[in-house]
Design an enzyme around this catalytic site. Sequence first.
Site, PDB file in Angstrom:
ATOM      1  N   GLU A  46       0.800  -1.219   0.000  1.00  0.00           N
ATOM      2  CA  GLU A  46       0.000   0.000   0.000  1.00  0.00           C
ATOM      3  C   GLU A  46       0.841   1.280   0.000  1.00  0.00           C
ATOM      4  O   GLU A  46       0.774   2.095   0.937  1.00  0.00           O
ATOM      5  CB  GLU A  46      -0.962   0.001   1.191  1.00  0.00           C
ATOM      6  N   GLU A  48      -5.163  -8.773   0.306  1.00  0.00           N
ATOM      7  CA  GLU A  48      -5.789  -8.533   1.607  1.00  0.00           C
ATOM      8  C   GLU A  48      -7.270  -8.325   1.375  1.00  0.00           C
ATOM      9  O   GLU A  48      -7.680  -7.666   0.411  1.00  0.00           O
ATOM     10  CB  GLU A  48      -5.260  -7.260   2.296  1.00  0.00           C
TER      11      GLU A  48
HETATM   12  C1  BGP Z   1      -4.508  -2.474   5.347  1.00  0.00           C
HETATM   13  C2  BGP Z   1      -3.094  -2.677   5.854  1.00  0.00           C
HETATM   14  C3  BGP Z   1      -2.984  -3.695   6.948  1.00  0.00           C
HETATM   15  C4  BGP Z   1      -4.163  -3.768   7.904  1.00  0.00           C
HETATM   16  C5  BGP Z   1      -5.511  -3.567   7.213  1.00  0.00           C
HETATM   17  C6  BGP Z   1      -6.676  -3.367   8.141  1.00  0.00           C
HETATM   18  O1  BGP Z   1      -4.639  -1.212   4.785  1.00  0.00           O
HETATM   19  O2  BGP Z   1      -2.251  -3.101   4.817  1.00  0.00           O
HETATM   20  O3  BGP Z   1      -1.772  -3.459   7.589  1.00  0.00           O
HETATM   21  O4  BGP Z   1      -3.947  -3.049   9.006  1.00  0.00           O
HETATM   22  O5  BGP Z   1      -5.485  -2.473   6.339  1.00  0.00           O
HETATM   23  O6  BGP Z   1      -6.693  -2.059   8.661  1.00  0.00           O
HETATM   24  P1  BGP Z   1      -6.764  -1.762  10.207  1.00  0.00           P
HETATM   25  O7  BGP Z   1      -5.844  -2.729  10.855  1.00  0.00           O
HETATM   26  O8  BGP Z   1      -6.330  -0.360  10.389  1.00  0.00           O
HETATM   27  O9  BGP Z   1      -8.190  -1.971  10.607  1.00  0.00           O
END
Ligand code: BGP
Length: 469
Positions: free
Chosen positions: A168, A370
Amino acid sequence: MTDQPITLPDDFFFGAAMSGPQTEGMWQAHGKLENLWDLWSNRDLRAFHNRVGSYAGNDMGTRYAEDFRILADLGLSSCRTSIQWSRLMDADGRLNPAGAAFYHDLFAAAREADIEVFVNLCHFDMPSYLFRRGGWESREVVEAYATYARTAFAEFGQEIVHWFTFNEPIVEPEQRYEHGGWYPFHHDFAQARRVQYGISLAHALAVDAFRELQAAGAMRPDARIGLINCFTPPYTRDDPSEADLEAVRMVDGLHNRWWLDLVTKGTLPADVIETLAERGVTLPVRAGDEAILSRGVVDWLGFNYYQPARVQAPARGFDEWGNPVFADRYVWPDAVMNQSRGWEIYPRGIYDFAMTMTRDYPELDWFVSENGIGIEEDRAARTADGEVDDLAYRVSFVRNHLRWVARAIDEGARCRGYHYWGVIDCWSWVNAYKNRYGFVEVDLMHGYDRRLKASAAWLRQVATTHVVA
Ligand code: BGP
């Protein structure tokens, strides 16, 4: 969209997504340097939910063998994590042998459990001393990243097949420099674009090092390199004006096409750069940069998908900090929200963006790197067996997204697999442990013990049969 069970291809892979800084813990072990999350936690722990800062992880640093066995038991074949730059390198920019030994052991445990590790090199976790030297705006820091990447390739080149330069890369400029959400909390659109440009150069230099080392036999001949981004399919109102469509063009350009062009053509989108210049935002381009960027073409791509972007024409040209505004948020009246995270749940977005990639970048292989749902009340309800009862929201979320993935594949999308974010609960940056993502619970009150949630059986069934019911 059908409610009938659908089947994903035999060679479609299922796995887990995670990152070093969110799982390892051991923030001072192996001579690890301070990274930006440690720096922020040390300065102001109150910024993190329940004052749980970067030290937490989910204890994977000591439990990785157990964790890989859990993933294998769930029928998963791969997982993506990241090497922490601050653990692998020392403050002189050389390999830290203790950090390297840690990752060798971790990768060996994964092989033992029959889990293939995909390695990402940067997950928002620059060593803080390099931030102090100018961060991604500094060419020395960009070069330091290239050295780190080269060192990692050389060290683990015979062990790892799938490599990624960044996770990201759009989040770093936005969260730290544009929206002021993360340390150092800037509201400077032009600086964010300079950072975005620096990361783009760093990515290309890393790909170049990868190709060179692979050609020299220092890496596995079957190794591949890619980039992972949170692509946001852009939407506007049903009856858009010219100005609404212009807002879509710029949001899509900065978030999506910027990276897609870089990794497929080795260029940045000319229309976006031109519009930026018209609004007074110029990139710090130097002679020779074009040649560097041209080396950024990758073998495949990771697509993180959580939510779409809904935008409309901006109500004003500049914000209160004097930054140009290219789009306002459009509140879609039909949006279904995950209230815990404030993110819209729109499974069809994964299909729409898949079809855009299929149309505009037809040669590009990719996977869902993801996708997941973090819920604040996750541990509130238990089954009679004492498992977290998350069936209602977690299973339906993944099922609906996988159905749209299957449809995209049927229509020609080159999607090769799916990694769920946070199969084992982990630390969520400023939200710490507020929202839980896992199919596996981590009990913070009992030494980070792992326990399957009710949804785990469903995941195992999908991963082992490829039937999504
Ligand atoms: C994505 C990131 C992850 C993870 C996920 C969920 O953007 O790559 O690292 O954190 O989001 O977000 P969060 O954990 O802030 O709820």
